[in-house]
Design a protein around this motif. Structure first.
Motif, mmCIF file in Angstrom:
data_model
loop_
_atom_site.group_PDB
_atom_site.id
_atom_site.type_symbol
_atom_site.label_atom_id
_atom_site.label_comp_id
_atom_site.label_asym_id
_atom_site.label_seq_id
_atom_site.Cartn_x
_atom_site.Cartn_y
_atom_site.Cartn_z
ATOM 1 N N UNK A 147 0.844 -1.202 0.000
ATOM 2 C CA UNK A 147 0.000 0.000 0.000
ATOM 3 C C UNK A 147 0.876 1.249 0.000
ATOM 4 N N UNK A 148 1.899 1.279 0.850
ATOM 5 C CA UNK A 148 2.812 2.421 0.876
ATOM 6 C C UNK A 148 3.501 2.597 -0.470
ATOM 7 N N UNK A 149 3.908 1.501 -1.082
ATOM 8 C CA UNK A 149 4.657 1.561 -2.336
ATOM 9 C C UNK A 149 3.791 2.084 -3.481
ATOM 10 N N UNK A 150 2.575 1.549 -3.611
ATOM 11 C CA UNK A 150 1.735 1.919 -4.748
ATOM 12 C C UNK A 150 1.025 3.259 -4.570
ATOM 13 N N UNK A 151 0.913 3.718 -3.324
ATOM 14 C CA UNK A 151 0.289 5.018 -3.090
ATOM 15 C C UNK A 151 1.303 5.999 -2.497
ATOM 16 N N UNK A 152 2.551 5.870 -2.965
ATOM 17 C CA UNK A 152 3.639 6.726 -2.464
ATOM 18 C C UNK A 152 3.368 8.197 -2.736
ATOM 19 N N UNK A 153 2.721 8.512 -3.858
ATOM 20 C CA UNK A 153 2.432 9.913 -4.171
ATOM 21 C C UNK A 153 1.559 10.553 -3.092
ATOM 22 N N UNK A 154 0.590 9.795 -2.601
ATOM 23 C CA UNK A 154 -0.281 10.321 -1.546
ATOM 24 C C UNK A 154 0.505 10.492 -0.256
ATOM 25 N N UNK A 155 1.382 9.549 0.070
ATOM 26 C CA UNK A 155 2.203 9.677 1.274
ATOM 27 C C UNK A 155 3.098 10.904 1.199
ATOM 28 N N UNK A 156 3.635 11.177 0.031
ATOM 29 C CA UNK A 156 4.470 12.374 -0.118
ATOM 30 C C UNK A 156 3.657 13.650 0.082
ATOM 31 N N UNK A 157 2.415 13.660 -0.392
ATOM 32 C CA UNK A 157 1.543 14.802 -0.154
ATOM 33 C C UNK A 157 1.249 14.963 1.337
ATOM 34 N N UNK A 158 1.017 13.847 2.008
ATOM 35 C CA UNK A 158 0.720 13.897 3.436
ATOM 36 C C UNK A 158 1.945 14.338 4.235
ATOM 37 N N UNK A 159 3.129 13.968 3.778
ATOM 38 C CA UNK A 159 4.357 14.417 4.448
ATOM 39 C C UNK A 159 4.456 15.932 4.393
ATOM 40 N N UNK A 160 4.155 16.509 3.233
ATOM 41 C CA UNK A 160 4.174 17.974 3.110
ATOM 42 C C UNK A 160 3.108 18.614 3.999
ATOM 43 N N UNK A 161 1.929 18.020 4.016
ATOM 44 C CA UNK A 161 0.824 18.591 4.791
ATOM 45 C C UNK A 161 1.083 18.548 6.290
ATOM 46 N N UNK A 162 1.646 17.429 6.779
ATOM 47 C CA UNK A 162 1.795 17.228 8.224
ATOM 48 C C UNK A 162 3.209 17.521 8.731
ATOM 49 N N UNK A 163 4.107 17.869 7.842
ATOM 50 C CA UNK A 163 5.417 18.332 8.269
ATOM 51 C C UNK A 163 6.383 17.264 8.719
ATOM 52 N N UNK A 164 6.460 16.149 7.991
ATOM 53 C CA UNK A 164 7.475 15.152 8.313
ATOM 54 C C UNK A 164 8.265 14.807 7.058
ATOM 55 N N UNK A 165 9.427 14.208 7.264
ATOM 56 C CA UNK A 165 10.331 13.861 6.166
ATOM 57 C C UNK A 165 10.301 12.353 5.934
#
Length: 276
Positions: free
Chosen positions: A241-259
Motif C-alpha cells: 500500500x505504501x509503495x503503490x500510493x507513495x504519491x499520496x504519502x508524499x503529499x501527506x508528508x508535506x501537509x503534516x510536516x514530516x520527512x
C-alpha cells in the motif's frame, strides 16, 4: 547458510543471505490465524522445493506478522525446527524486521502498510515504542485490509461511480452476499479484503476512490505517526500500500510536516544488509 524471512498475512518472502538476489515466495505465515501444522505444511510444500537440496541452512531469522508473543513465536519456531532441525532460529515481529530493513542502524520511525499496518520508534537496532496496530477491525489504518473494507462498504452502499461498480462486477463476479460470506464466515478475511488493492489502484483517478485512499492513509499518519517525534526523525515506509500510493504519502508528508526517509515495497534486501 543464513535464511531470512519477511512474512505478512498474505505472503512470505525468503532469501539466503549468500544468494540475496534469489527471493522465494510462499503463502503468508501468521501464527494468530494458523497452527504449527499449517505452518509446517507451507514450509514443506512451498519453501523446501524452491530452496533445493544444495542449500544447507544453518541459521534462520524469521520476521513475521503475529509474532509478538512467546506463545506465537514458539509456534513458528517449532514448525521451523521440525523442518530444518536443531539450528539457530530467531523469531521476531514483522515490525522489527521492517524497522531493521528500512532504518538499518539509524534511528527513525518505521511503518508497515501492507495487508495490515503498524509503526514504531526504532533506535539502536530495536523497537523503543510502538503504537498498537489493533488489527483491521479496531485499527490497521491505511492497510490493504481496511482499504478493502472501505471499498466493499462504499460499493454496496452506492458511494462509488457506476464505472467502478460495473468493473468490480465484471472483474470479480462477487455479489454482496458472497462478500459477506467471505468476510464473516471464512478464515483470513483480512487477506481477502486486502486482495482488492490492485483494483483500488486501478481506479485511483476516480475522485471518490482517491479520497477514500487519501483519508485512510491520513488516518494512519494522524493516529500513529504523529504520536512519535515525527518532526525530528525521518519516517520510513514499507509494504504494497505504501509503495503503490507513495504519491499520496508524499503529499501527506508535506501537509503534516514530516520527512520521508524511504518507501520500499518490502524490507527483505534491507534485512540482508542488516544481517551482513
Amino acid at each position: 547458510m543464513i535464511l531470512i524471512a519477511d512474512s505478512g498475512s498474505t505472503k512470505t518472502a525468503w532469501t539466503l543471505v549468500e544468494k540475496a538476489d534469489n527471493v522465494i515466495k510462499t503463502d503468508g505465515i501468521n501464527p494468530v490465524f494458523m497452527n504449527s501444522g499449517c505452518v509446517e505444511e507451507i514450509l514443506r510444500s512451498q519453501l523446501l522445493p524452491q530452496l533445493g537440496e544444495q542449500a544447507i541452512v544453518t541459521e534462520i531469522y524469521f520476521y513475521g506478522a503475529g509474532c509478538a508473543s512467546a506463545e506465537k513465536n514458539n509456534l513458528v519456531k517449532q514448525a521451523l525446527q521440525n523442518v530444518f532441525g536443531d539450528i539457530k532460529i530467531e523469531i521476531a515481529s514483522d515490525l522489527l524486521g521492517a524497522a531493521r530493513g528500512l532504518c538499518k542502524h539509524q534511528s527513525g520511525i518505521a511503518c508497515i502498510m501492507g495487508t495490515g499496518s503498524n509503526s514504531c520508534l526504532y533506535e539502536n537496532g530495536n523497537i523503543r515504542w510502538n503504537v498498537p496496530a489493533l488489527g483491521f477491525i479496531l485499527g490497521d489504518e491505511g492497510s490493504g485490509a481496511v482499504l478493502g473494507k472501505l471499498l466493499m462498504g462504499n460499493l454496496f452502499k452506492n458511494q462509488l461511480p457506476d464505472v467502478v461498480k460495473q468493473d468490480f462486477e465484471q472483474t470479480y463476479g462477487l455479489t454482496m452476499m458472497d462478500v459477506i460470506e467471505k468476510v464473516y464466515r471464512t478464515p483470513l478475511p483480512n487477506r481477502f479484503l486486502a486482495s482488492f488493492g490492485p483494483f483500488i489502484s486501478k481506479h485511483i483517478n476516480q475522485p471518490a476512490v482517491y479520497n477514500m485512499v487519501y483519508d485512510a492513509l491520513e488516518s494512519f499518519i494522524v493516529r500513529n505517526v504523529k504520536q512519535y517525534p515525527y518532526t525530528t526523525l525521518p519516517v520510513y515506509f514499507t509494504g504494497s500500500i505504501a509503495f503503490y500510493f507513495a504519491d499520496i504519502l508524499n503529499q501527506l508528508a508535506d501537509k503534516h510536516g514530516f520527512t520521508i526517509g524511504r518507501i520500499d515495497q518490502d524490507p527483505l534486501q534491507g534485512l540482508v544488509e542488516f544481517h551482513q
